[in-house]
Design a protein around this motif. Structure first.
Motif, short mmCIF file in Angstrom:
data_model
loop_
_atom_site.label_atom_id
_atom_site.label_comp_id
_atom_site.label_asym_id
_atom_site.label_seq_id
_atom_site.Cartn_x
_atom_site.Cartn_y
_atom_site.Cartn_z
N GLY A 208 0.81 -1.21 0.00
CA GLY A 208 0.00 0.00 0.00
C GLY A 208 0.84 1.26 0.00
N GLU A 209 1.98 1.22 0.65
CA GLU A 209 2.86 2.39 0.71
C GLU A 209 3.45 2.73 -0.66
N GLU A 210 3.43 1.77 -1.58
CA GLU A 210 3.93 2.03 -2.93
C GLU A 210 2.93 2.79 -3.79
N VAL A 211 1.69 2.86 -3.33
CA VAL A 211 0.62 3.51 -4.09
C VAL A 211 0.57 4.99 -3.71
N PRO A 212 0.41 5.89 -4.69
CA PRO A 212 0.40 7.32 -4.36
C PRO A 212 -0.59 7.73 -3.28
N VAL A 213 -1.75 7.07 -3.20
CA VAL A 213 -2.71 7.45 -2.16
C VAL A 213 -2.37 6.83 -0.81
N GLY A 214 -1.33 6.00 -0.76
CA GLY A 214 -0.82 5.50 0.51
C GLY A 214 -1.47 4.25 1.05
N ARG A 215 -2.24 3.54 0.24
CA ARG A 215 -2.89 2.32 0.70
C ARG A 215 -3.31 1.49 -0.49
N VAL A 216 -3.62 0.23 -0.24
CA VAL A 216 -4.24 -0.57 -1.29
C VAL A 216 -5.72 -0.21 -1.35
N GLY A 217 -6.35 -0.56 -2.45
CA GLY A 217 -7.75 -0.22 -2.64
C GLY A 217 -8.69 -1.20 -1.96
N ARG A 218 -9.94 -0.80 -1.87
CA ARG A 218 -11.00 -1.66 -1.34
C ARG A 218 -11.87 -2.16 -2.49
N ALA A 219 -12.35 -3.39 -2.35
CA ALA A 219 -13.15 -3.99 -3.42
C ALA A 219 -14.36 -3.14 -3.76
N GLU A 220 -14.98 -2.52 -2.74
CA GLU A 220 -16.18 -1.72 -3.02
C GLU A 220 -15.86 -0.48 -3.86
N GLU A 221 -14.63 -0.02 -3.81
CA GLU A 221 -14.26 1.12 -4.65
C GLU A 221 -14.26 0.74 -6.13
N LEU A 242 -10.31 1.45 -17.92
CA LEU A 242 -10.21 2.43 -16.85
C LEU A 242 -9.41 1.89 -15.67
N LEU A 243 -8.29 2.54 -15.39
CA LEU A 243 -7.48 2.16 -14.24
C LEU A 243 -8.16 2.56 -12.93
N VAL A 244 -8.17 1.65 -11.98
CA VAL A 244 -8.64 1.95 -10.62
C VAL A 244 -7.51 1.47 -9.71
N ASP A 245 -6.48 2.30 -9.59
CA ASP A 245 -5.24 1.84 -8.96
C ASP A 245 -4.60 2.85 -8.04
N GLY A 246 -5.37 3.86 -7.63
CA GLY A 246 -4.83 4.84 -6.71
C GLY A 246 -3.70 5.69 -7.29
#
Length: 253
Positions: A208-221, A242-246
């Motif tokens: 998650g720290e590797e992602v710009p938003v600072g976390r892994v995503g949630r399935a509901e997102e 469409l990327l959904v990858d933070g």
């Protein structure tokens, strides 16, 4: 925001857990009657219980999209119970990890059947009625590996990219008939698959720290993105991946 799909019939494969279940919940929340399809009978039964909380009609079909006969059977059973499919969410578990020299030809056969041909068969099963009614939504769930190859996931890189090619081509062929076809590319989403790949909680947090938003995503997102693409509000969105990858992907286009 009213997405304008209340009363529509949605078929979600791989719908007993993870992103598939999240998509089914988002669609049910918007007023869709939902059929979920999956391989595990116990998890499928649990998913039905969760989905019934939204007060819509829910049906479940035990099936494996690897089976060449499954797509037609699932579509027909959905039609018999709920009505013709208006929204198809084609979702299947990712193929095993491995480098090119670590996977055999049998692994390739399974990955192609599940992640490419399973999707193609599902589309074949529902598309004619969508076109005849002048309205339909097809949303495929693949991976950010469509945009940039991920080391150690050669089967996913290949088969997911093939699905994206089908989506982009089909969108141009059927958009004029009122059927929109789009592809969702999840990045690191907290699912059983990601937990399995990461191995432990510390590795998951580090991912998650590797992602710009600072976390892994949630399935509901991801599920909410699927519901939007399936909606009237997305009536001019067609053929996208469409990327959904933070914000993790560095790819510009």
């Amino acid at each position: 925001m009213d997405l304008g799909i209340s009363g529509k019939v949605a078929l979600v494969t791989g719908g007993s857990a993870g992103i598939g279940l999240a998509a089914a919940k988002s669609l049910a929340r918007e007023g869709c009657d939902v059929c979920v399809c999956a391989r595990d009978p116990e998890r499928l039964a649990d998913a039905v219980v969760e989905l019934q909380e939204f007060g819509k009609v829910v049906h479940a079909v035990l099936a494996d999209v690897e089976d060449p006969s499954a797509a037609r059977r699932v579509a027909e059973e959905t039609r018999d119970v709920l009505g013709p499919v208006d929204i198809l969410v084609a979702n299947a578990g990712g193929p095993p990890a491995g480098r090119f020299d670590e996977v055999g030809l049998d692994d390739w056969d399974v990955a192609v059947q599940r992640n490419l041909l399973g999707t193609v068969r599902l589309i074949h099963a529902v598309l004619p009625e969508m076109r005849s009614r002048g309205w339909g939504r097809i949303v495929t769930i693949t991976s950010r590996s469509v945009r940039e190859a991920i080391d150690g996931l050669v089967l996913s890189n290949a088969t997911r990219s093939a699905v994206a090619g089908v989506v982009r081509t089909l969108a141009r062929e059927v958009g004029g008939d009122g059927v929109l076809v789009n592809n969702v590319l999840p990045g690191p989403i907290e699912t059983e698959r990601l937990r399995r790949l990461m191995g432990d909680e510390e590795a998951l947090r580090g991912r998650g720290e590797e992602v710009p938003v600072g976390r892994v995503g949630r399935a509901e997102e991801v599920g909410d993105v699927v519901a939007f693409l399936a909606s009237e509000r997305a009536s001019f969105v067609n053929g996208v991946s469409l990327l959904v990858d933070g914000g993790e992907s560095r790819v510009i286009a």
